[in-house]
Design a protein around this motif. Structure first.
Motif, PDB file in Angstrom:
ATOM      1  N   PRO A  89       0.815  -1.231   0.000  1.00  0.00           N
ATOM      2  CA  PRO A  89       0.000   0.000   0.000  1.00  0.00           C
ATOM      3  C   PRO A  89       0.836   1.263   0.000  1.00  0.00           C
ATOM      4  CG  PRO A  89      -0.060  -1.081   2.144  1.00  0.00           C
ATOM      5  CD  PRO A  89       0.613  -2.025   1.204  1.00  0.00           C
ATOM      6  N   GLY A  90       1.965   1.270   0.712  1.00  0.00           N
ATOM      7  CA  GLY A  90       2.818   2.446   0.731  1.00  0.00           C
ATOM      8  C   GLY A  90       3.861   2.462  -0.358  1.00  0.00           C
ATOM      9  N   ASN A 211       1.859 -10.556 -13.728  1.00  0.00           N
ATOM     10  CA  ASN A 211       1.202  -9.907 -12.608  1.00  0.00           C
ATOM     11  C   ASN A 211       0.713  -8.530 -13.025  1.00  0.00           C
ATOM     12  OD1 ASN A 211       0.768  -8.611  -9.929  1.00  0.00           O
ATOM     13  ND2 ASN A 211       1.619 -10.536  -9.213  1.00  0.00           N
ATOM     14  N   LEU A 212      -0.453  -8.150 -12.504  1.00  0.00           N
ATOM     15  CA  LEU A 212      -1.043  -6.868 -12.892  1.00  0.00           C
ATOM     16  C   LEU A 212      -0.177  -5.690 -12.470  1.00  0.00           C
ATOM     17  CD1 LEU A 212      -3.535  -5.436 -14.132  1.00  0.00           C
ATOM     18  CD2 LEU A 212      -4.515  -5.380 -11.836  1.00  0.00           C
ATOM     19  N   ILE A 213       0.505  -5.808 -11.334  1.00  0.00           N
ATOM     20  CA  ILE A 213       1.322  -4.696 -10.866  1.00  0.00           C
ATOM     21  C   ILE A 213       2.556  -4.482 -11.743  1.00  0.00           C
ATOM     22  CG2 ILE A 213       2.830  -5.967  -9.306  1.00  0.00           C
ATOM     23  CD1 ILE A 213       2.385  -3.756  -7.243  1.00  0.00           C
ATOM     24  N   ASP A 214       2.946  -5.485 -12.517  1.00  0.00           N
ATOM     25  CA  ASP A 214       4.116  -5.366 -13.382  1.00  0.00           C
ATOM     26  C   ASP A 214       3.775  -4.831 -14.768  1.00  0.00           C
ATOM     27  OD1 ASP A 214       5.688  -6.387 -11.339  1.00  0.00           O
ATOM     28  OD2 ASP A 214       5.396  -8.467 -12.001  1.00  0.00           O
ATOM     29  N   GLN A 224      -6.189  -0.921 -20.034  1.00  0.00           N
ATOM     30  CA  GLN A 224      -6.428  -0.744 -18.608  1.00  0.00           C
ATOM     31  C   GLN A 224      -7.916  -0.707 -18.291  1.00  0.00           C
ATOM     32  OE1 GLN A 224      -4.346   2.743 -17.281  1.00  0.00           O
ATOM     33  NE2 GLN A 224      -2.308   1.867 -17.624  1.00  0.00           N
ATOM     34  N   HIS A 225      -8.688  -0.024 -19.131  1.00  0.00           N
ATOM     35  CA  HIS A 225     -10.136   0.036 -18.914  1.00  0.00           C
ATOM     36  C   HIS A 225     -10.773  -1.343 -19.060  1.00  0.00           C
ATOM     37  CE1 HIS A 225     -14.185   1.662 -18.865  1.00  0.00           C
ATOM     38  NE2 HIS A 225     -14.437   1.031 -20.006  1.00  0.00           N
ATOM     39  N   PHE A 353      -2.942   3.353  -8.656  1.00  0.00           N
ATOM     40  CA  PHE A 353      -4.034   2.496  -9.114  1.00  0.00           C
ATOM     41  C   PHE A 353      -5.392   3.080  -8.717  1.00  0.00           C
ATOM     42  CE2 PHE A 353      -0.462  -0.371  -9.146  1.00  0.00           C
ATOM     43  CZ  PHE A 353      -0.686  -1.178 -10.256  1.00  0.00           C
ATOM     44  N   ASN A 354      -5.451   4.404  -8.567  1.00  0.00           N
ATOM     45  CA  ASN A 354      -6.709   5.038  -8.190  1.00  0.00           C
ATOM     46  C   ASN A 354      -7.832   4.813  -9.198  1.00  0.00           C
ATOM     47  OD1 ASN A 354      -6.036   6.003  -5.687  1.00  0.00           O
ATOM     48  ND2 ASN A 354      -5.368   8.003  -6.421  1.00  0.00           N
TER      49      ASN A 354
END
Length: 406
Positions: A89-90, A211-214, A224-225, A353-354
């Protein structure tokens, strides 16, 4: 002047004269310091492998699996670690990945065995192979939880570590009966315990993807949408599966939104869950200044308890080669109120990721005040009772009313 005779010592021809001298006097002796005549044409020696092949003998009492020797091939290269930062998260955590695990041609220790043969192996021998990180490359290693995901075959992985629990395998087995969700969760094949370390090992399918974060910031906005829409639809599908009681399945204690100093009871009812959450909310208010204290009570027992992962951050989503979404990491999973799932997802997702966070909070119906209380508890459990991170409800509060008016 007479010409020299052919074949005599006086012959000056370079080839025939050398043959005559060799035939008559033999080859000249070489000094020991000189290299052998064919050294410059000799092939270079083959490099030694990093690990030689081994054969592990099964116990004499084991008669259910043949042959009685498990052959592990040789490993040519040592581990090559790659750090993956901007995690958590941070965005201050990171995980490690052995790049050998991403190569499908790597000689995995159990590459030539089918699933039935792997499931039939003794637990002691199987744990010895899986925990050898030199032969079994680590697909993911998290230093904060000390959990390891090792790839044992091109299609199977093993998750093991001190933070792996039985509840994770139980909820994944329950999901196998949910036909609309089971195509988005890996299948569990075997569970065993290592006698040396005492760690629980879960063998499951390997998802060929990223992975989605990569990949989030390496794809187009349209892509992305599309992924955001699929994730929202998948969470909606998960929440169609309900249960009567909250918490993890089986005789397991709740691990989501639970503090180490205040152990959650076993087999809670709806009122017990609200009582425990209100206790955690009081602890949160005691660690906050008076201006940031939450005024209210958690009341969720009148609602429904839905299937929830309770750890939906960007690293929990895998995008396979066909573009489908998979959810991994079910250690905190179970049946909880919808507000609990969204509160934890809001707290864990970083600020970059807002857009994904906003779509999840806007498209999935829930109780807004209850989610706010549970998000404060999630921040306290994570060690940030005052929410100094600054990305979360404080930024969404100005955005959500505008969306509601529209």
């Amino acid at each position: 002047m007479e010409s020299p005779r052919v074949g005599s010592i006086l012959n000056l021809h370079p080839i025939s004269g050398r043959r005559h001298r060799v035939h008559r006097y033999g080859r000249p002796r070489r000094a020991r310091s000189l290299p052998p005549p064919n050294r410059m044409f000799r092939r270079p020696p083959r490099p030694m492998p990093f690990l030689l092949p081994i054969q592990l003998q099964l116990p004499d009492t084991w008669r259910l699996w043949k042959p009685a020797v498990v052959h592990c091939p040789a490993v040519k290269s040592p581990p090559r670690w790659r750090p993956c930062p901007n995690y958590g998260p941070g965005e201050n955590k990171f995980r490690l990945c052995d790049t050998r695990s991403l190569d499908d041609k790597f000689p995995f220790p159990l590459k030539g065995y089918c699933r039935w043969e792997i499931e039939s192996m003794p637990d002691q021998l199987l744990a010895q192979i899986i925990t050898d990180w030199r032969r079994t490359p680590a697909l993911s290693f998290r230093p904060d939880t000390r959990n390891v995901i090792s790839r044992i075959t091109p299609n199977l992985v093993a998750k093991w570590g001190p933070n792996v629990c039985q509840a994770e395998a139980d909820i994944m087995w329950i999901i196998e009966s949910k036909w609309r969700v089971k195509t988005h969760v890996p299948i569990v094949h075997k569970i065993l315990r290592d006698e040396v370390t005492g760690y629980l090992i879960i063998i499951m399918d390997y998802i060929h993807g990223s992975n989605l974060i990569d990949i989030w910031h390496h794809i187009s906005p349209a892509r992305q949408h599309k992924l955001t829409t699929d994730i929202v639809e998948l969470i909606r599908t998960m929440q169609t599966n309900t249960a009567r009681y909250p918490g993890p399945v089986g005789m397991n204690r709740m691990r989501a939104l639970a503090h180490e100093s205040h152990v959650a009871p076993v087999c809670m009812s709806g009122k017990d869950y609200d009582g425990y959450m209100n206790t955690m909310l009081n602890i949160t208010n005691c660690r906050r200044p008076h201006s940031l204290r939450v005024q209210g009570f958690v009341r969720t027992h009148l609602g429904k308890f839905v299937l929830a992962n309770m750890k939906l951050d960007p690293s929990s989503f895998i995008v396979d080669n066909k573009g489908n979404i998979w959810i991994v990491g079910w250690g905190n999973g179970g049946f909880y109120p919808p507000e609990s799932e969204l509160a934890v997802a809001e707290h864990l997702m970083p600020s970059r990721f807002n857009p994904l966070k906003w779509e999840i909070l806007l498209k999935i119906p829930h109780n807004w005040p209850q989610r706010q209380y549970l998000r404060a508890i999630a921040a306290m459990v994570d060690g940030d009772p005052q929410e100094k991170r600054g990305s979360g409800f404080s930024r969404l509060a100005n955005y959500l009313p505008e969306k509601k008016k529209m």
